[in-house]
Write a protein that holds these residues in place. Structure first.
Motif, PDB file in Angstrom:
ATOM      1  N   SER A  15       0.700  -1.308   0.106  1.00 28.36           N
ATOM      2  CA  SER A  15      -0.071   0.105  -0.034  1.00 28.36           C
ATOM      3  C   SER A  15       1.004   1.246  -0.050  1.00 28.36           C
ATOM      4  O   SER A  15       0.433   2.266   0.065  1.00 28.36           O
ATOM      5  CB  SER A  15      -0.946  -0.054   1.228  1.00 28.36           C
ATOM      6  N   LEU A  16       2.196   1.402  -0.082  1.00 28.44           N
ATOM      7  CA  LEU A  16       3.062   2.163   0.020  1.00 28.44           C
ATOM      8  C   LEU A  16       2.948   2.926  -1.251  1.00 28.44           C
ATOM      9  O   LEU A  16       2.608   2.494  -2.434  1.00 28.44           O
ATOM     10  CB  LEU A  16       4.558   2.182   0.248  1.00 28.44           C
ATOM     11  N   PRO A  17       3.000   4.403  -1.181  1.00 28.65           N
ATOM     12  CA  PRO A  17       3.063   5.139  -2.736  1.00 28.65           C
ATOM     13  C   PRO A  17       4.196   4.818  -3.566  1.00 28.65           C
ATOM     14  O   PRO A  17       5.267   4.194  -3.010  1.00 28.65           O
ATOM     15  CB  PRO A  17       3.140   6.643  -2.230  1.00 28.65           C
ATOM     16  N   GLN A  18       4.030   4.613  -4.789  1.00 22.47           N
ATOM     17  CA  GLN A  18       4.962   4.234  -5.756  1.00 22.47           C
ATOM     18  C   GLN A  18       4.878   5.075  -7.010  1.00 22.47           C
ATOM     19  O   GLN A  18       4.664   4.553  -8.085  1.00 22.47           O
ATOM     20  CB  GLN A  18       4.664   2.784  -6.184  1.00 22.47           C
ATOM     21  N   GLU A  19       5.104   6.363  -6.817  1.00 18.58           N
ATOM     22  CA  GLU A  19       5.221   7.013  -8.089  1.00 18.58           C
ATOM     23  C   GLU A  19       6.688   6.973  -8.806  1.00 18.58           C
ATOM     24  O   GLU A  19       7.558   7.031  -8.251  1.00 18.58           O
ATOM     25  CB  GLU A  19       5.158   8.527  -7.699  1.00 18.58           C
ATOM     26  N   SER A  20       6.525   6.563 -10.026  1.00 22.46           N
ATOM     27  CA  SER A  20       7.899   5.972 -10.695  1.00 22.46           C
ATOM     28  C   SER A  20       8.333   7.547 -11.442  1.00 22.46           C
ATOM     29  O   SER A  20       9.369   7.576 -11.990  1.00 22.46           O
ATOM     30  CB  SER A  20       7.818   5.101 -11.741  1.00 22.46           C
ATOM     31  N   ALA A  21       7.571   8.504 -11.762  1.00 25.02           N
ATOM     32  CA  ALA A  21       7.985   9.665 -12.461  1.00 25.02           C
ATOM     33  C   ALA A  21       8.816  10.480 -11.829  1.00 25.02           C
ATOM     34  O   ALA A  21       8.814  10.624 -10.538  1.00 25.02           O
ATOM     35  CB  ALA A  21       6.670  10.520 -12.771  1.00 25.02           C
ATOM     36  N   LYS A  22      10.037  10.729 -12.444  1.00 26.34           N
ATOM     37  CA  LYS A  22      11.178  11.461 -11.682  1.00 26.34           C
ATOM     38  C   LYS A  22      10.577  12.820 -11.508  1.00 26.34           C
ATOM     39  O   LYS A  22      10.203  13.648 -12.403  1.00 26.34           O
ATOM     40  CB  LYS A  22      12.169  11.678 -12.791  1.00 26.34           C
ATOM     41  N   PRO A  23      10.658  13.492 -10.273  1.00 21.67           N
ATOM     42  CA  PRO A  23      10.175  14.723  -9.984  1.00 21.67           C
ATOM     43  C   PRO A  23      11.024  15.842 -10.727  1.00 21.67           C
ATOM     44  O   PRO A  23      12.339  15.765 -10.500  1.00 21.67           O
ATOM     45  CB  PRO A  23      10.253  14.830  -8.472  1.00 21.67           C
ATOM     46  N   GLN A  24      10.411  16.698 -11.175  1.00 22.01           N
ATOM     47  CA  GLN A  24      10.999  17.728 -12.030  1.00 22.01           C
ATOM     48  C   GLN A  24      11.137  19.013 -11.094  1.00 22.01           C
ATOM     49  O   GLN A  24      10.252  19.850 -11.011  1.00 22.01           O
ATOM     50  CB  GLN A  24      10.241  17.885 -13.328  1.00 22.01           C
ATOM     51  N   VAL A  25      12.120  18.871 -10.185  1.00 25.51           N
ATOM     52  CA  VAL A  25      12.206  20.175  -9.225  1.00 25.51           C
ATOM     53  C   VAL A  25      13.282  20.677  -9.077  1.00 25.51           C
ATOM     54  O   VAL A  25      14.484  20.085  -9.275  1.00 25.51           O
ATOM     55  CB  VAL A  25      11.945  19.800  -7.823  1.00 25.51           C
ATOM     56  N   THR A  26      13.620  22.074  -9.688  1.00 30.07           N
ATOM     57  CA  THR A  26      14.878  22.614  -9.785  1.00 30.07           C
ATOM     58  C   THR A  26      15.255  23.584  -8.249  1.00 30.07           C
ATOM     59  O   THR A  26      14.233  23.583  -7.688  1.00 30.07           O
ATOM     60  CB  THR A  26      14.844  23.788 -10.886  1.00 30.07           C
TER      61      THR A  26
END
Lengths: 166, 107
Positions: free
Chosen positions: A113-124
């Motif tokens: 049930s843990l979150p599993q976002e695979s998209a790389k965060p685009q944070v500068t």
């Protein structure tokens, strides 16, 4: 899980284990630096570049140096090598093992049930700066006040007594 | 549990292990500086959890976990400075860093 993760995690855990197990306190401080470096690499592996470099600057650059200074300044009174452990270390070990067992059990049983976002965060870094100056400006000011108070407090606490008496 | 391992699980397990190691060090060592080292390790393990949840949780662009970790690093730096200053002062006063020997607050 990539091989890089296992290598870095093993490095951090080995550094942490050495930091608490070694008898010579200077070696402990050096092992602690290794653990901090491993954690910084884990942050970088998690795409948190800013936190990773902040970790390197603050922990390896400042905290590890402070620890080494404190160890060298208090070196004359080293406890004898045969009594590095407290009076009943078994209680501490059992507590730590129990906490690890509970945490590990909880993590493993909730892994589906843990979150599993695979998209790389685009944070500068610019986004982080904007957030610090916008949404998080009050915590930032409080941390600034805390750091100032801690700096003054540490200097006053560590000041020589003769000078403090003046 | 036969499902492919979630990457977050690995980071959480490493953080739990580091926390347990730090706790064991803080509880079993006699030297005050080594107890502080154990506390630093525990704080770092918590930071790793925050960053891992930020990376794999929803809405990383809100930067919540990242900000938590950055403020936690700042507070930990303040804590280390004050803690080590106290240890140095106690050593100057009582000529020991042995926690079992520090049984009085009065000088």
């Amino acid at each position: 899980m990539s091989i890089v993760f296992y290598v870095i995690a093993g490095l951090s855990v080995a550094g942490a284990l050495a930091a608490v197990l070694l008898k010579n306190t200077v070696h402990c401080a050096l092992a602690l630096t290794l653990a901090f470096a491993g954690l910084a690499l884990l942050f970088l592996e998690l795409d948190a570049q800013f936190a990773g470099f902040a970790q390197i600057l603050v922990y390896i650059g400042a905290v590890a140096i402070l620890v080494v200074f404190a160890i060298l300044l208090t070196r004359g009174s080293e406890t004898p090598q045969d009594t590095v452990l407290s009076r009943n270390p078994l209680v501490g070990l059992v507590t730590a093992a129990a906490i690890f067992a509970v945490l590990g059990w909880a993590v493993l049983h909730s892994s589906l049930s843990l979150p599993q976002e695979s998209a790389k965060p685009q944070v500068t870094v610019m986004d982080i700066g904007n957030a610090l100056m916008g949404r998080y400006v009050l915590p930032l000011e409080i941390v600034a006040l805390l750091l100032t108070a801690a700096l003054i407090g540490a200097v006053i606490v560590a000041m020589h007594e003769k000078e403090a008496a003046k | 549990m036969n499902a492919p391992i979630n990457p977050l699980t690995g980071y959480l397990l490493v953080a739990a292990l580091l926390f347990a190691i730090g706790l064991a060090g803080a509880l079993t060592r006699r030297n005050a500086i080594l107890v502080l080292i154990g506390i630093e390790l525990m704080l770092n393990a918590a930071n790793l959890n925050l960053i891992a949840f930020w990376r794999y949780g929803p809405h990383p662009e809100l930067l919540t976990g990242m900000m938590f970790a950055i403020f936690s690093i700042a507070v930990a730096a303040a804590e280390a400075a004050v803690g080590l200053g106290l240890v140095i002062q106690i050593h100057r006063h009582a000529h020991t860093t042995d926690l079992d020997a520090m049984s009085r607050m009065k000088g």
